[in-house]
Structure formats: C-alpha cells, structure tokens
Design an enzyme around this catalytic site. Structure first.
Site, PDB file in Angstrom:
ATOM      1  N   GLY A  47     -69.049 -60.655   2.059  1.00 58.24           N
ATOM      2  CA  GLY A  47     -70.389 -60.240   2.476  1.00 58.24           C
ATOM      3  C   GLY A  47     -70.226 -59.607   3.842  1.00 58.24           C
ATOM      4  O   GLY A  47     -69.354 -58.769   4.047  1.00 58.24           O
ATOM      5  N   GLU A  48     -71.020 -60.045   4.781  1.00 51.26           N
ATOM      6  CA  GLU A  48     -70.939 -59.500   6.131  1.00 51.26           C
ATOM      7  C   GLU A  48     -70.579 -60.676   7.051  1.00 51.26           C
ATOM      8  O   GLU A  48     -71.380 -61.592   7.232  1.00 51.26           O
ATOM      9  CB  GLU A  48     -72.286 -58.882   6.489  1.00 51.26           C
ATOM     10  N   SER A  49     -69.379 -60.628   7.612  1.00 47.16           N
ATOM     11  CA  SER A  49     -68.873 -61.821   8.313  1.00 47.16           C
ATOM     12  C   SER A  49     -69.732 -62.232   9.502  1.00 47.16           C
ATOM     13  O   SER A  49     -69.900 -63.426   9.763  1.00 47.16           O
ATOM     14  CB  SER A  49     -67.417 -61.625   8.732  1.00 47.16           C
ATOM     15  N   CYS A  79     -62.560 -61.793   1.586  1.00 45.62           N
ATOM     16  CA  CYS A  79     -62.996 -60.682   2.437  1.00 45.62           C
ATOM     17  C   CYS A  79     -63.708 -61.192   3.698  1.00 45.62           C
ATOM     18  O   CYS A  79     -63.035 -61.661   4.611  1.00 45.62           O
ATOM     19  CB  CYS A  79     -63.831 -59.713   1.606  1.00 45.62           C
ATOM     20  N   ARG A 106     -61.352 -56.338  11.308  1.00 44.88           N
ATOM     21  CA  ARG A 106     -62.447 -56.026  10.374  1.00 44.88           C
ATOM     22  C   ARG A 106     -62.475 -54.533  10.043  1.00 44.88           C
ATOM     23  O   ARG A 106     -62.187 -53.704  10.896  1.00 44.88           O
ATOM     24  CB  ARG A 106     -63.798 -56.405  10.995  1.00 44.88           C
ATOM     25  N   ARG A 136     -64.658 -52.463   2.115  1.00 47.35           N
ATOM     26  CA  ARG A 136     -64.649 -52.558   3.579  1.00 47.35           C
ATOM     27  C   ARG A 136     -63.877 -53.803   4.027  1.00 47.35           C
ATOM     28  O   ARG A 136     -64.353 -54.626   4.815  1.00 47.35           O
ATOM     29  CB  ARG A 136     -66.084 -52.568   4.133  1.00 47.35           C
ATOM     30  N   HIS A 172     -61.605 -58.647  -3.824  1.00 52.27           N
ATOM     31  CA  HIS A 172     -62.669 -59.460  -4.433  1.00 52.27           C
ATOM     32  C   HIS A 172     -62.339 -59.860  -5.875  1.00 52.27           C
ATOM     33  O   HIS A 172     -62.661 -59.110  -6.796  1.00 52.27           O
ATOM     34  CB  HIS A 172     -63.981 -58.661  -4.456  1.00 52.27           C
ATOM     35  N   GLU A 174     -63.771 -61.902  -7.709  1.00 52.38           N
ATOM     36  CA  GLU A 174     -64.978 -62.307  -8.461  1.00 52.38           C
ATOM     37  C   GLU A 174     -65.670 -61.103  -9.108  1.00 52.38           C
ATOM     38  O   GLU A 174     -66.581 -61.262  -9.903  1.00 52.38           O
ATOM     39  CB  GLU A 174     -65.949 -63.082  -7.549  1.00 52.38           C
TER      40      GLU A 174
HETATM   41  N1  GLN Z   1     -66.764 -55.577   6.178  1.00 53.66           N
HETATM   42  C1  GLN Z   1     -67.185 -56.938   6.032  1.00 53.66           C
HETATM   43  C2  GLN Z   1     -67.061 -57.691   7.332  1.00 53.66           C
HETATM   44  O1  GLN Z   1     -66.528 -57.362   8.233  1.00 53.66           O
HETATM   45  C3  GLN Z   1     -66.416 -57.641   4.947  1.00 53.66           C
HETATM   46  C4  GLN Z   1     -66.644 -56.956   3.628  1.00 53.66           C
HETATM   47  C5  GLN Z   1     -66.617 -57.819   2.422  1.00 53.66           C
HETATM   48  O2  GLN Z   1     -66.727 -59.056   2.497  1.00 53.66           O
HETATM   49  N2  GLN Z   1     -66.540 -57.195   1.289  1.00 53.66           N
HETATM   50  O3  GLN Z   1     -67.499 -58.684   7.534  1.00 53.66           O
END
Ligand code: GLN
Length: 189
Positions: A47-49, A79, A106, A136, A172, A174
């Site tokens: 997700g978005e860390s 990720c 990241r 990403r 990923h 999943e």
């Molecule tokens: N770019 C996201 C981050 O820095 C990680 C991306 C992902 O979990 N698919 O947090």
C-alpha cells in the site's frame, strides 16, 4: 485451526485474505492492538508505507507489533510491508518497525520502470517461475548478515528476503492465482 492476521489499515489486504482462505486458513483483519491476540502469523500488505505507518502509530500498533515479532510471531511484509519491517529507509522519514536488518529505498526503480511484471526464479517455490508483480516497489540496498536472500532479479538485486520468521518481498504475490508464496509462509508457521 491456523489463524493469520492481515494488517488492514490501508492497501491490498483483501487480496491476502482471499488467498489465505483458498489455502484453508482462518484470517482476521487487524486494525487494533487487541486483534493481535492468538494469531499464528501476520501479513503486512502493500500500500502506501507512510500512511500505513502513521495509522499503525495512531492505533497504538507499533510497540505490540515489535513485541510479537521478538516473541517469534511469523510475519510476511509485502512492498510497503517490506518497508515497514526494515531497520532503515534511505530516502524517507517513515517510522518503521526496525525488525529486519535491511536498508531499503522507497520507489526506487525509477519512473519508466517503477511498475513492471516479470517471471522470476524463486528457488524456495520450486522450479516453475513465479509471476512477480512490482508496483512502485522499494529496492533493498543493504542486507545484514542474518538476512537470507530468497529471490533476486536477473541483475542480482535482492527482492525477497528472510530473517528468522520474518519474510519480506518487494513484489506482490497476492495479485495473481499462484498460491505457492503464501503456502511457503504458512510452512514457516
Ligand atoms: N511505493 C509504496 C511506498 O513507498 C509501496 C508500494 C506498494 O506497496 N506497492 O510505500
């Protein structure tokens, strides 16, 4: 019955729950510290860390998560989850659990190729290549002596690592119908 928690603050948690159900284990979406009781393993999804870390902080999850990992609870970080497990993040102030001896960067694959898919040799999963989806993704730039590399890109860059009962992957597993990666995690449990 085996019960796996899936951190459900933000990101791709539903996909992990689906795969784990296909493998016949019970799951619990985790948002609060009390939901961490009696788990056999925990998935930290992508997700978005920064968002995941901030929410984990506000919900009082950081210390309980660290404690459970020290007690030996198996964890799988994908990720953003990999970033969340890392001891060091080179290019961000994101607060992490600092559980795995890795330094990550990241969004480090560069603009054109920051999302890509490739069939990857993952020796722990057998001879059939695993379809690895990178979105990403972070780069693992430095690896401590206790960390084992489970998969690499053809250029040698480590993308899946393990330290004790902690497994982390930049791609990923999943997002597809190959259950082998989650099956491997369940075997650690
Ligand atoms: N770019 C996201 C981050 O820095 C990680 C991306 C992902 O979990 N698919 O947090």
């Amino acid at each position: 019955m085996t019960k796996i928690g899936v951190l459900a603050l933000q990101g791709a948690f539903v996909e992990h729950i689906d795969i784990l159900h296909q493998l016949g284990v019970a799951t619990l979406p985790v948002r609060l510290p009390e939901e961490l009781a009696d788990l056999d393993g925990l998935v930290l999804p992508g997700g978005e860390s920064v968002t995941i870390s901030k929410l984990a902080h506000s919900f009082g999850l950081i210390e309980p998560l660290k404690q459970l990992a020290r007690e030996g609870l198996p964890m799988l970080g994908i990720c953003a989850g990999l970033i969340f497990l890392a001891k060091e993040v080179a290019n961000s102030e994101v607060e992490t659990l600092r559980l795995m001896d890795i330094r990550v960067k990241r969004n480090a694959f560069g603009r054109q190729v920051d999302s890509f898919e490739t069939d990857l040799m993952v020796p722990i999963l057998g001879e059939k290549l695993f379809h690895a989806i990178f979105i990403r993704a972070p780069i693992i730039e430095k690896i401590g002596p206790e960390v084992e590399v489970l998969a690499k890109l053809p250029d040698g860059l480590a993308v899946t690592v393990r330290q004790g009962k902690l497994v982390a992957s930049a791609f990923h597993p999943e997002l597809g119908d190959d259950l082998r990666f989650h099956h491997y995690f369940l075997n650690i449990i």
